[in-house]
Design an enzyme around this catalytic site. Structure first.
Site, PDB file in Angstrom:
ATOM      1  N   CYS A   1      48.606  52.367  45.443  1.00 27.12           N
ATOM      2  CA  CYS A   1      49.823  51.551  45.314  1.00 27.12           C
ATOM      3  C   CYS A   1      49.846  50.752  44.023  1.00 27.12           C
ATOM      4  O   CYS A   1      50.907  50.509  43.470  1.00 27.12           O
ATOM      5  CB  CYS A   1      49.965  50.623  46.508  1.00 27.12           C
ATOM      6  SG  CYS A   1      48.536  49.560  46.730  1.00 27.12           S
TER       7      CYS A   1
ATOM      8  N   GLU B   1      53.288  44.731  52.596  1.00 33.20           N
ATOM      9  CA  GLU B   1      52.565  45.170  51.398  1.00 33.20           C
ATOM     10  C   GLU B   1      53.175  46.509  51.014  1.00 33.20           C
ATOM     11  O   GLU B   1      52.894  47.529  51.650  1.00 33.20           O
ATOM     12  CB  GLU B   1      51.065  45.318  51.705  1.00 33.20           C
ATOM     13  CG  GLU B   1      50.374  44.010  52.071  1.00 33.20           C
ATOM     14  CD  GLU B   1      50.002  43.179  50.850  1.00 33.20           C
ATOM     15  OE1 GLU B   1      49.922  43.727  49.736  1.00 33.20           O
ATOM     16  OE2 GLU B   1      49.802  41.960  51.021  1.00 33.20           O
TER      17      GLU B   1
HETATM   18  P1  NAD Z   1      55.021  54.951  55.060  1.00 30.42           P
HETATM   19  O1  NAD Z   1      55.896  53.756  54.898  1.00 30.42           O
HETATM   20  O2  NAD Z   1      55.657  56.276  55.177  1.00 30.42           O
HETATM   21  O3  NAD Z   1      54.106  54.781  56.378  1.00 30.42           O
HETATM   22  C1  NAD Z   1      53.387  53.615  56.661  1.00 30.42           C
HETATM   23  C2  NAD Z   1      53.267  53.455  58.169  1.00 30.42           C
HETATM   24  O4  NAD Z   1      54.557  53.330  58.744  1.00 30.42           O
HETATM   25  C3  NAD Z   1      52.574  54.618  58.857  1.00 30.42           C
HETATM   26  O5  NAD Z   1      51.620  54.106  59.769  1.00 30.42           O
HETATM   27  C4  NAD Z   1      53.714  55.348  59.562  1.00 30.42           C
HETATM   28  O6  NAD Z   1      53.317  55.930  60.789  1.00 30.42           O
HETATM   29  C5  NAD Z   1      54.724  54.266  59.811  1.00 30.42           C
HETATM   30  N1  NAD Z   1      56.124  54.766  59.754  1.00 30.42           N
HETATM   31  C6  NAD Z   1      56.602  55.760  58.974  1.00 30.42           C
HETATM   32  N2  NAD Z   1      57.930  55.926  59.173  1.00 30.42           N
HETATM   33  C7  NAD Z   1      58.303  54.991  60.093  1.00 30.42           C
HETATM   34  C8  NAD Z   1      59.549  54.633  60.702  1.00 30.42           C
HETATM   35  N3  NAD Z   1      60.684  55.269  60.401  1.00 30.42           N
HETATM   36  N4  NAD Z   1      59.541  53.625  61.596  1.00 30.42           N
HETATM   37  C9  NAD Z   1      58.416  52.961  61.903  1.00 30.42           C
HETATM   38  N5  NAD Z   1      57.218  53.260  61.353  1.00 30.42           N
HETATM   39  C10 NAD Z   1      57.145  54.256  60.465  1.00 30.42           C
HETATM   40  O7  NAD Z   1      53.995  54.864  53.843  1.00 30.42           O
HETATM   41  P2  NAD Z   1      52.881  55.919  53.443  1.00 30.42           P
HETATM   42  O8  NAD Z   1      53.550  57.168  52.949  1.00 30.42           O
HETATM   43  O9  NAD Z   1      51.874  56.039  54.515  1.00 30.42           O
HETATM   44  O10 NAD Z   1      52.196  55.151  52.196  1.00 30.42           O
HETATM   45  C11 NAD Z   1      52.666  55.238  50.890  1.00 30.42           C
HETATM   46  C12 NAD Z   1      53.428  54.002  50.486  1.00 30.42           C
HETATM   47  O11 NAD Z   1      52.706  52.843  50.791  1.00 30.42           O
HETATM   48  C13 NAD Z   1      53.675  53.945  48.975  1.00 30.42           C
HETATM   49  O12 NAD Z   1      54.995  53.522  48.732  1.00 30.42           O
HETATM   50  C14 NAD Z   1      52.688  52.896  48.488  1.00 30.42           C
HETATM   51  O13 NAD Z   1      53.058  52.230  47.309  1.00 30.42           O
HETATM   52  C15 NAD Z   1      52.632  51.970  49.649  1.00 30.42           C
HETATM   53  N6  NAD Z   1      51.355  51.274  49.682  1.00 30.42           N
HETATM   54  C16 NAD Z   1      51.314  49.944  49.451  1.00 30.42           C
HETATM   55  C17 NAD Z   1      50.100  49.276  49.441  1.00 30.42           C
HETATM   56  C18 NAD Z   1      49.979  47.797  49.191  1.00 30.42           C
HETATM   57  O14 NAD Z   1      48.915  47.261  49.471  1.00 30.42           O
HETATM   58  N7  NAD Z   1      50.993  47.120  48.687  1.00 30.42           N
HETATM   59  C19 NAD Z   1      48.939  49.994  49.689  1.00 30.42           C
HETATM   60  C20 NAD Z   1      49.022  51.351  49.919  1.00 30.42           C
HETATM   61  C21 NAD Z   1      50.239  51.986  49.941  1.00 30.42           C
END
Ligand code: NAD
Length: 458
Positions: free
Chosen positions: A246, A212
């Site tokens: 998002c 997602e």
């Molecule tokens: P992110 O991808 O930075 O982090 C998400 C998760 O991944 C966190 O739990 C984090 O600890 C983990 N993570 C981060 N870097 C990592 C790595 N290198 N390796 C493994 N795991 C890692 O996202 P965010 O900043 O928390 O959220 C914002 C993003 O999420 C935006 O792009 C938004 O559009 C998207 N989003 C999508 C939805 C949806 O339902 N489609 C909902 C909310 C947010």
């Protein structure tokens, strides 16, 4: 929590799955009811944590997080038994005599990774779907929304035995460690960048995934739209959670004929909904941290601001801001994820379809129009995950439709029945009778057998 301990819990979950009573549908429903009860008991604590992490008001916290989770739980309590039933299907004559059926089974051990922007809803809603389908879960909430993650850990400990659900707190390093384990399914919500890492790691072990993700979701407004209402609903969808949503409209793509009127109405609505001093509005959420604050304020400059633009570093707040933009502007290159709303214009709808389809496929798309013909054109000809006609973001607030993106905005979907299906392995089974054995498929082949096969298979 050290890695050895996580590994031992993961193994306990795996071993337990095979013999577990927890897979039984009546026990899944029992667990969902307990989760429902504990969320209600901990409602104030969840709200307090959301206030600390994102300055969400109680109403916003309930409307966009707790309430949505509770309604998904109610839906699953009602429908889970029906979804989990074995379904008989028609058997082709060539397989006479047998019966065929589809058996919904849990995948097994599921990893759920969630982001910080709706930290409660985006952790617990997929968990509800995974539990309804009979899986065990390791949940990794975001390290960025730490207060909510702590409350989630408490809620889970109070509700589930660790062999069913277990929370691992931590950031990138812990997440990478988890992604090296042999889960049966991975459900990830977050950025496109990390989504790609998850997909690559999953591919090494052929683990099925749901991603997602995000992207730039357009909000198209044509010259036939009810501009006052459009402005009201765009302001609601864009500035909820300070734009850190998002599916928020990332930019307005409007007819040049109504641009000025739309801007006047948007300004009016921003003041009506958020007051003329949003920075001091106690119910207006803040940016999650300095990094996100800087990423958004960087996009604001004297030349492009139409309205708003003030910000407070101390409070991590940014006013709802309208920008005069073109597709070449900096703010139009990547997902904004904050209260900055660029406005670009079009001359005709063919141009709109071409432009939208030339970018990455958006997670959401919104179309404001009173013309059925224009609505149909946009909805059928543009590619996107989901969206609304004459509204924003509400398509996600239902258990009766799936929610997800496509390609760079996501793979797969969840919510309601789709959510149950996402976490279910549907086994297709033929149970063949032994009292008859049609000879035609066995060697040696003859003309008569060939004729019979052609008769059955056409
Ligand atoms: P992110 O991808 O930075 O982090 C998400 C998760 O991944 C966190 O739990 C984090 O600890 C983990 N993570 C981060 N870097 C990592 C790595 N290198 N390796 C493994 N795991 C890692 O996202 P965010 O900043 O928390 O959220 C914002 C993003 O999420 C935006 O792009 C938004 O559009 C998207 N989003 C999508 C939805 C949806 O339902 N489609 C909902 C909310 C947010």
């Amino acid at each position: 929590m050290d890695k050895e301990y996580i590994l031992s819990q993961f193994q306990v979950q795996k071993e337990h799955l095979l013999v577990s009573e927890l897979r039984k549908v009546k026990n899944r429903i029992k667990a969902l009811k307990l989760l429902q009860k504990n969320i209600r008991l901990m409602e104030d604590e969840i709200c307090d944590a959301l206030k600390l992490d994102l300055n969400k008001s109680k109403t916003e916290a309930y409307m966009s997080e707790i309430g949505l989770v509770l309604s998904e739980i109610s839906y699953m309590i009602k429908h889970c038994k029906k979804f989990a039933k074995v379904k008989r299907v028609h058997t082709p004559l060539a397989q006479f005599a047998s019966k065929s059926y589809v058996m919904p089974c849990p995948y097994g051990s599921v990893l759920i990774i969630s982001p910080w922007n709706y930290p409660f809803m985006l952790s617990i809603e997929p968990l509800v779907d995974a539990i309804s389908a009979g899986n065990s879960v390791i949940l990794k909430p975001s390290e960025t929304s730490i207060n909510v993650s702590n409350v989630i850990a408490k809620l889970i400990e109070k509700t589930f035995p660790p062999e069913q659900v277990f929370v691992v707190q931590g950031g990138r390093e812990k997440c990478s460690f988890l992604l090296d384990l042999d889960f049966d399914y991975i459900f990830f919500t977050g950025s496109m960048r990390v989504g790609k890492i998850v997909l690559q790691k999953a591919a090494e072990k052929y683990i099925p995934v749901t991603l997602e993700l995000g992207g730039k979701s357009p909000c198209i407004v044509d010259e036939t739209a009810n501009i006052e209402l459009a402005a009201k609903r765009i302001v609601f969808g864009k500035f909820l959670n300070c734009g850190q949503t998002c599916v928020a409209p990332d930019y307005i793509y409007c007819s040049s004929k109504i641009k000025d009127k739309l801007i006047r109405e948007l300004e009016k609505q921003i003041v009506l909904q958020y007051s003329d001093n949003p920075i001091n509005n106690e119910d207006y959420p803040k940016m999650i941290n300095k990094k996100q604050f800087d990423a958004n304020t960087r996009l604001i400059n004297e030349k492009n601001v139409i309205f708003g633009g003030k910000h407070s570093e101390e409070k991590l707040k940014i006013e709802p801001t309208l920008l005069n933009s073109t597709f070449d502007s900096e703010e139009m290159q990547e997902e904004i994820f904050g209260p900055i709303l660029p406005i670009v214009t079009f001359e005709n709808l063919d141009e709109v379809v071409k432009k939208v389809n030339s970018f990455n496929k958006p997670l959401a798309l919104y179309c404001f129009s009173s013309s059925k013909k224009n609505q149909d054109k946009i909805m059928t000809e543009c590619d996107f995950g989901g969206g609304c006609v004459n509204d924003t973001i509400i398509h996600i607030a239902t258990s009766n439709m799936g929610f997800g993106g496509l390609k760079s905005s996501g793979i797969g979907s969840y919510h309601g029945k789709k959510g149950f299906e996402t976490f279910t392995n549907y086994k297709s089974i033929v149970n063949k009778k032994t009292w008859i054995d049609l000879p035609m498929r066995y060697q040696p082949y003859t003309k008569a057998k060939h004729k019979m096969i052609k008769m059955f298979l056409k």
